[in-house]
Design a protein around this motif. Sequence first.
Motif, PDB file in Angstrom:
ATOM      1  N   ARG A   1       2.936   0.420   6.824  1.00 42.70           N
ATOM      2  CA  ARG A   1       2.066   1.084   5.845  1.00 42.70           C
ATOM      3  C   ARG A   1       1.543   0.069   4.830  1.00 42.70           C
ATOM      4  O   ARG A   1       0.392   0.104   4.436  1.00 42.70           O
ATOM      5  CB  ARG A   1       2.824   2.223   5.169  1.00 42.70           C
ATOM      6  CG  ARG A   1       2.019   3.002   4.144  1.00 42.70           C
ATOM      7  CD  ARG A   1       0.725   3.555   4.707  1.00 42.70           C
ATOM      8  NE  ARG A   1       0.947   4.568   5.690  1.00 42.70           N
ATOM      9  CZ  ARG A   1       0.266   5.702   5.763  1.00 42.70           C
ATOM     10  NH1 ARG A   1      -0.670   5.978   4.884  1.00 42.70           N
ATOM     11  NH2 ARG A   1       0.516   6.559   6.722  1.00 42.70           N
ATOM     12  N   MET A   2       2.400  -0.857   4.404  1.00 41.89           N
ATOM     13  CA  MET A   2       1.966  -1.887   3.444  1.00 41.89           C
ATOM     14  C   MET A   2       0.917  -2.798   4.077  1.00 41.89           C
ATOM     15  O   MET A   2      -0.019  -3.228   3.415  1.00 41.89           O
ATOM     16  CB  MET A   2       3.161  -2.699   2.938  1.00 41.89           C
ATOM     17  CG  MET A   2       4.142  -1.893   2.085  1.00 41.89           C
ATOM     18  SD  MET A   2       3.394  -0.911   0.744  1.00 41.89           S
ATOM     19  CE  MET A   2       2.780  -2.196  -0.311  1.00 41.89           C
ATOM     20  N   HIS A   3       1.048  -3.044   5.373  1.00 40.75           N
ATOM     21  CA  HIS A   3       0.037  -3.836   6.083  1.00 40.75           C
ATOM     22  C   HIS A   3      -1.317  -3.124   6.031  1.00 40.75           C
ATOM     23  O   HIS A   3      -2.349  -3.745   5.759  1.00 40.75           O
ATOM     24  CB  HIS A   3       0.466  -4.064   7.537  1.00 40.75           C
ATOM     25  CG  HIS A   3      -0.549  -4.785   8.350  1.00 40.75           C
ATOM     26  ND1 HIS A   3      -0.701  -6.156   8.315  1.00 40.75           N
ATOM     27  CD2 HIS A   3      -1.497  -4.320   9.196  1.00 40.75           C
ATOM     28  CE1 HIS A   3      -1.690  -6.508   9.115  1.00 40.75           C
ATOM     29  NE2 HIS A   3      -2.189  -5.409   9.659  1.00 40.75           N
ATOM     30  N   ALA A   4      -1.309  -1.816   6.261  1.00 38.92           N
ATOM     31  CA  ALA A   4      -2.551  -1.033   6.224  1.00 38.92           C
ATOM     32  C   ALA A   4      -3.151  -1.032   4.827  1.00 38.92           C
ATOM     33  O   ALA A   4      -4.370  -1.178   4.655  1.00 38.92           O
ATOM     34  CB  ALA A   4      -2.282   0.398   6.695  1.00 38.92           C
ATOM     35  N   ILE A   5      -2.314  -0.875   3.801  1.00 40.62           N
ATOM     36  CA  ILE A   5      -2.800  -0.891   2.413  1.00 40.62           C
ATOM     37  C   ILE A   5      -3.364  -2.256   2.066  1.00 40.62           C
ATOM     38  O   ILE A   5      -4.401  -2.366   1.404  1.00 40.62           O
ATOM     39  CB  ILE A   5      -1.681  -0.485   1.434  1.00 40.62           C
ATOM     40  CG1 ILE A   5      -1.271   0.968   1.664  1.00 40.62           C
ATOM     41  CG2 ILE A   5      -2.118  -0.710  -0.013  1.00 40.62           C
ATOM     42  CD1 ILE A   5      -0.001   1.375   0.926  1.00 40.62           C
ATOM     43  N   LYS A   6      -2.685  -3.315   2.533  1.00 43.91           N
ATOM     44  CA  LYS A   6      -3.168  -4.680   2.305  1.00 43.91           C
ATOM     45  C   LYS A   6      -4.591  -4.826   2.847  1.00 43.91           C
ATOM     46  O   LYS A   6      -5.492  -5.300   2.148  1.00 43.91           O
ATOM     47  CB  LYS A   6      -2.238  -5.686   2.995  1.00 43.91           C
ATOM     48  CG  LYS A   6      -2.741  -7.123   2.991  1.00 43.91           C
ATOM     49  CD  LYS A   6      -1.911  -8.016   3.883  1.00 43.91           C
ATOM     50  CE  LYS A   6      -2.191  -7.733   5.337  1.00 43.91           C
ATOM     51  NZ  LYS A   6      -1.484  -8.625   6.264  1.00 43.91           N
ATOM     52  N   SER A   7      -4.797  -4.379   4.063  1.00 47.70           N
ATOM     53  CA  SER A   7      -6.105  -4.530   4.705  1.00 47.70           C
ATOM     54  C   SER A   7      -7.179  -3.663   4.060  1.00 47.70           C
ATOM     55  O   SER A   7      -8.275  -4.135   3.769  1.00 47.70           O
ATOM     56  CB  SER A   7      -5.994  -4.177   6.190  1.00 47.70           C
ATOM     57  OG  SER A   7      -5.074  -5.038   6.812  1.00 47.70           O
ATOM     58  N   SER A   8      -6.857  -2.400   3.827  1.00 44.24           N
ATOM     59  CA  SER A   8      -7.872  -1.504   3.252  1.00 44.24           C
ATOM     60  C   SER A   8      -8.211  -1.895   1.821  1.00 44.24           C
ATOM     61  O   SER A   8      -9.378  -1.818   1.404  1.00 44.24           O
ATOM     62  CB  SER A   8      -7.427  -0.043   3.337  1.00 44.24           C
ATOM     63  OG  SER A   8      -6.239   0.170   2.609  1.00 44.24           O
ATOM     64  N   SER A   9      -7.225  -2.350   1.065  1.00 42.88           N
ATOM     65  CA  SER A   9      -7.487  -2.779  -0.317  1.00 42.88           C
ATOM     66  C   SER A   9      -8.392  -3.998  -0.337  1.00 42.88           C
ATOM     67  O   SER A   9      -9.323  -4.094  -1.144  1.00 42.88           O
ATOM     68  CB  SER A   9      -6.171  -3.087  -1.041  1.00 42.88           C
ATOM     69  OG  SER A   9      -5.398  -1.918  -1.176  1.00 42.88           O
ATOM     70  N   ARG A  10      -8.143  -4.950   0.552  1.00 42.54           N
ATOM     71  CA  ARG A  10      -8.997  -6.144   0.616  1.00 42.54           C
ATOM     72  C   ARG A  10     -10.422  -5.759   1.023  1.00 42.54           C
ATOM     73  O   ARG A  10     -11.388  -6.269   0.470  1.00 42.54           O
ATOM     74  CB  ARG A  10      -8.424  -7.172   1.593  1.00 42.54           C
ATOM     75  CG  ARG A  10      -9.284  -8.431   1.654  1.00 42.54           C
ATOM     76  CD  ARG A  10      -8.557  -9.619   2.234  1.00 42.54           C
ATOM     77  NE  ARG A  10      -7.438 -10.085   1.447  1.00 42.54           N
ATOM     78  CZ  ARG A  10      -7.528 -10.875   0.378  1.00 42.54           C
ATOM     79  NH1 ARG A  10      -8.696 -11.271  -0.045  1.00 42.54           N
ATOM     80  NH2 ARG A  10      -6.451 -11.248  -0.267  1.00 42.54           N
ATOM     81  N   THR A  11     -10.543  -4.852   1.964  1.00 46.59           N
ATOM     82  CA  THR A  11     -11.865  -4.426   2.441  1.00 46.59           C
ATOM     83  C   THR A  11     -12.732  -3.889   1.312  1.00 46.59           C
ATOM     84  O   THR A  11     -13.930  -4.143   1.275  1.00 46.59           O
ATOM     85  CB  THR A  11     -11.729  -3.360   3.550  1.00 46.59           C
ATOM     86  OG1 THR A  11     -11.023  -3.945   4.645  1.00 46.59           O
ATOM     87  CG2 THR A  11     -13.079  -2.853   4.015  1.00 46.59           C
ATOM     88  N   VAL A  12     -12.129  -3.157   0.366  1.00 48.30           N
ATOM     89  CA  VAL A  12     -12.916  -2.583  -0.737  1.00 48.30           C
ATOM     90  C   VAL A  12     -12.876  -3.447  -1.995  1.00 48.30           C
ATOM     91  O   VAL A  12     -13.333  -3.030  -3.056  1.00 48.30           O
ATOM     92  CB  VAL A  12     -12.491  -1.125  -1.051  1.00 48.30           C
ATOM     93  CG1 VAL A  12     -12.782  -0.222   0.148  1.00 48.30           C
ATOM     94  CG2 VAL A  12     -11.055  -1.034  -1.492  1.00 48.30           C
ATOM     95  N   GLY A  13     -12.322  -4.665  -1.879  1.00 52.45           N
ATOM     96  CA  GLY A  13     -12.377  -5.601  -3.001  1.00 52.45           C
ATOM     97  C   GLY A  13     -11.262  -5.458  -4.022  1.00 52.45           C
ATOM     98  O   GLY A  13     -11.355  -6.020  -5.112  1.00 52.45           O
ATOM     99  N   LEU A  14     -10.207  -4.756  -3.690  1.00 53.11           N
ATOM    100  CA  LEU A  14      -9.065  -4.608  -4.603  1.00 53.11           C
ATOM    101  C   LEU A  14      -8.037  -5.687  -4.239  1.00 53.11           C
ATOM    102  O   LEU A  14      -7.001  -5.427  -3.627  1.00 53.11           O
ATOM    103  CB  LEU A  14      -8.489  -3.196  -4.506  1.00 53.11           C
ATOM    104  CG  LEU A  14      -9.462  -2.096  -4.947  1.00 53.11           C
ATOM    105  CD1 LEU A  14      -8.945  -0.724  -4.564  1.00 53.11           C
ATOM    106  CD2 LEU A  14      -9.744  -2.185  -6.432  1.00 53.11           C
ATOM    107  N   ILE A  15      -8.361  -6.898  -4.624  1.00 51.25           N
ATOM    108  CA  ILE A  15      -7.623  -8.077  -4.175  1.00 51.25           C
ATOM    109  C   ILE A  15      -6.193  -8.107  -4.707  1.00 51.25           C
ATOM    110  O   ILE A  15      -5.261  -8.425  -3.967  1.00 51.25           O
ATOM    111  CB  ILE A  15      -8.385  -9.365  -4.564  1.00 51.25           C
ATOM    112  CG1 ILE A  15      -9.825  -9.320  -4.015  1.00 51.25           C
ATOM    113  CG2 ILE A  15      -7.649 -10.601  -4.063  1.00 51.25           C
ATOM    114  CD1 ILE A  15      -9.951  -9.013  -2.553  1.00 51.25           C
ATOM    115  N   SER A  16      -5.985  -7.796  -5.963  1.00 50.28           N
ATOM    116  CA  SER A  16      -4.640  -7.813  -6.528  1.00 50.28           C
ATOM    117  C   SER A  16      -3.733  -6.838  -5.783  1.00 50.28           C
ATOM    118  O   SER A  16      -2.597  -7.173  -5.422  1.00 50.28           O
ATOM    119  CB  SER A  16      -4.674  -7.470  -8.022  1.00 50.28           C
ATOM    120  OG  SER A  16      -3.374  -7.372  -8.539  1.00 50.28           O
TER     121      SER A  16
END
Length: 173
Positions: free
Chosen positions: A113-128
């Motif tokens: 789940r953290m892997h998915a959040i990592k990817s989706s957050s980066r995709t929308v520019g939520l880098i932190s």
Amino acid sequence: CIALTANAVAGTKEQLLKEGFNDYLAKPVEGKDLEQMLIKHLPKDKLLPDDRKIGIDDLKDMKELDIEEAMKYCLEEEIFVEAMGSYIEDMEETIDTLERLEKEKNIKDLTTRMHAIKSSSRTVGLISLSEKAADIEKMGKEERFDEMEKELPSFKEEYITVCKKLRALDFSS
């Protein structure tokens, strides 16, 4: 003319129409009801088109968001807005799932789940958020559940805070 009245008893509408009003709203007036009433009665040429959606310019002051990074993945503003809408829509389910997996001490699924959040957050520019999710994902891969357990509350808090800010905007299509 539209009458605004605190008198919402039976027969009020008929009386007001008989007196020459085009319609009426009972107080307290809800913003959505007023908007619908105005749309109903204003000449169509006086109304602005209802196709104005949230865009990148509306997000420039949001410090958590790296628009330039998001556009590397999304390429077009329309795709970005759609991706962000999906991200926000999934927030509650994501938090519920994280809490359940944490409680169950299910490291494997929590890591996934953290892997998915990592990817989706980066995709929308939520880098932190993406970087923090990556750190927690790494802890899971290394089976360091105690560290994951320590980091999850602050991650969830930041995740919820950011999503609330975004949810306040209209990403619906």
